[in-house]
Design a protein around this motif. Structure first.
Motif, PDB file in Angstrom:
ATOM      1  N   LEU A 141       0.832  -1.200   0.000  1.00 46.35           N
ATOM      2  CA  LEU A 141       0.000   0.000   0.000  1.00 46.35           C
ATOM      3  C   LEU A 141       0.864   1.245   0.000  1.00 46.35           C
ATOM      4  O   LEU A 141       1.883   1.301   0.679  1.00 46.35           O
ATOM      5  N   THR A 193      -1.557   7.537  -0.170  1.00 48.33           N
ATOM      6  CA  THR A 193      -2.792   7.562  -0.958  1.00 48.33           C
ATOM      7  C   THR A 193      -3.811   6.521  -0.492  1.00 48.33           C
ATOM      8  O   THR A 193      -4.721   6.164  -1.236  1.00 48.33           O
ATOM      9  N   THR A 194      -3.650   6.043   0.748  1.00 49.41           N
ATOM     10  CA  THR A 194      -4.524   4.990   1.276  1.00 49.41           C
ATOM     11  C   THR A 194      -5.289   5.505   2.487  1.00 49.41           C
ATOM     12  O   THR A 194      -4.792   6.335   3.245  1.00 49.41           O
ATOM     13  N   GLU A 214      -6.357   7.168  -3.221  1.00 47.14           N
ATOM     14  CA  GLU A 214      -6.595   6.294  -4.369  1.00 47.14           C
ATOM     15  C   GLU A 214      -7.148   4.935  -3.939  1.00 47.14           C
ATOM     16  O   GLU A 214      -7.880   4.302  -4.682  1.00 47.14           O
ATOM     17  N   THR A 215      -6.735   4.484  -2.738  1.00 49.42           N
ATOM     18  CA  THR A 215      -7.100   3.159  -2.250  1.00 49.42           C
ATOM     19  C   THR A 215      -7.818   3.288  -0.915  1.00 49.42           C
ATOM     20  O   THR A 215      -7.329   3.966  -0.012  1.00 49.42           O
ATOM     21  N   THR A 216      -8.961   2.623  -0.806  1.00 53.01           N
ATOM     22  CA  THR A 216      -9.721   2.619   0.436  1.00 53.01           C
ATOM     23  C   THR A 216      -9.802   1.197   0.963  1.00 53.01           C
ATOM     24  O   THR A 216     -10.233   0.289   0.250  1.00 53.01           O
ATOM     25  N   TYR A 268     -12.012   4.586  -7.352  1.00 52.13           N
ATOM     26  CA  TYR A 268     -11.109   4.227  -6.258  1.00 52.13           C
ATOM     27  C   TYR A 268     -10.829   2.730  -6.259  1.00 52.13           C
ATOM     28  O   TYR A 268     -11.685   1.937  -6.658  1.00 52.13           O
ATOM     29  N   LYS A 269      -9.643   2.357  -5.791  1.00 53.19           N
ATOM     30  CA  LYS A 269      -9.346   0.954  -5.516  1.00 53.19           C
ATOM     31  C   LYS A 269      -9.948   0.662  -4.149  1.00 53.19           C
ATOM     32  O   LYS A 269      -9.799   1.463  -3.220  1.00 53.19           O
ATOM     33  N   VAL A 270     -10.612  -0.463  -4.015  1.00 54.01           N
ATOM     34  CA  VAL A 270     -11.266  -0.824  -2.758  1.00 54.01           C
ATOM     35  C   VAL A 270     -10.763  -2.194  -2.310  1.00 54.01           C
ATOM     36  O   VAL A 270     -10.786  -3.152  -3.082  1.00 54.01           O
ATOM     37  N   ILE A 271     -10.305  -2.240  -1.066  1.00 58.97           N
ATOM     38  CA  ILE A 271      -9.898  -3.495  -0.438  1.00 58.97           C
ATOM     39  C   ILE A 271     -10.847  -3.724   0.728  1.00 58.97           C
ATOM     40  O   ILE A 271     -10.878  -2.931   1.674  1.00 58.97           O
ATOM     41  N   THR A 331     -10.912  -5.806  -4.109  1.00 56.87           N
ATOM     42  CA  THR A 331      -9.987  -6.823  -3.625  1.00 56.87           C
ATOM     43  C   THR A 331     -10.501  -7.273  -2.262  1.00 56.87           C
ATOM     44  O   THR A 331     -10.856  -6.435  -1.429  1.00 56.87           O
TER      45      THR A 331
END
Length: 178
Positions: free
Chosen positions: A4, A8-9, A112-114, A137-140, A167
């Motif tokens: 990560l 940006t997370t 960018e990533t949540t 957004y990228k989502v985990i 993800t």
């Protein structure tokens, strides 16, 4: 294993309010106290790594102000709530992405990533993830830090989120990602 980008997370925790956890006393696959414990560990780990955490509570606009304030109280420890990297917001719809201040925060912080957790998997978590994915957004989703009323609802939501591009991980893997 993906790493990560700490700049940006964001960790986004949905609806960990005592009254909701009490309503979910028979939740599956994870009991409410287990979900709360996992989330507190994640918030601690994330904030210690310098990554911001946003904790969102849900309420209804029609409630009197005092009752609204009481209902938005979070079950998370006061120490975590007072951490400088923790921000709280209130939502009036299932998706946290409907909160204008949260959208502004995501933009201002260049998120960018949540990393997404909370209750319930098939409502607040699902709808927030879907909206975040639609917005690019990228989502985990931390599968073991979320739960639903039934195992079937939880599992169906996780599968739908995978199909939408999220993800799916467990909190154990987050250590390697930071």
């Amino acid at each position: 294993m993906m790493k990560l980008n700490k700049q940006t997370t964001l960790l986004l925790v949905i609806d960990l309010q005592p009254f909701l956890l009490k309503l979910l006393k028979k939740a599956k696959p994870y009991a409410p106290d287990q979900v709360l414990e996992t989330n507190e560990k994640l918030i601690t780990m994330i904030t210690n790594a310098g990554i911001p955490s946003v904790l969102v509570s849900v309420t209804q606009k029609f409630l009197p102000r005092k009752l609204r304030q009481k209902s938005t109280h979070l079950a998370v420890s006061k120490d975590l709530l007072s951490h400088s990297k923790v921000t709280t917001y209130t939502k009036y719809q299932p998706s946290a992405y409907t909160i204008p201040e949260l959208r502004d925060f995501l933009e201002q912080q260049n998120i960018e990533t949540t990393i997404l957790t909370g209750v319930v998997t098939n409502n607040g978590v699902f709808k927030t993830a879907k909206d975040l994915l639609s917005a690019g957004y990228k989502v985990i989703v931390m599968e073991d830090a979320a739960t639903a009323r039934t195992q079937k609802l939880h599992d169906q939501s996780i599968e739908k989120l995978k199909a939408l591009g999220a993800t799916i991980q467990t909190s154990d893997f987050l250590i390697d990602m930071i």
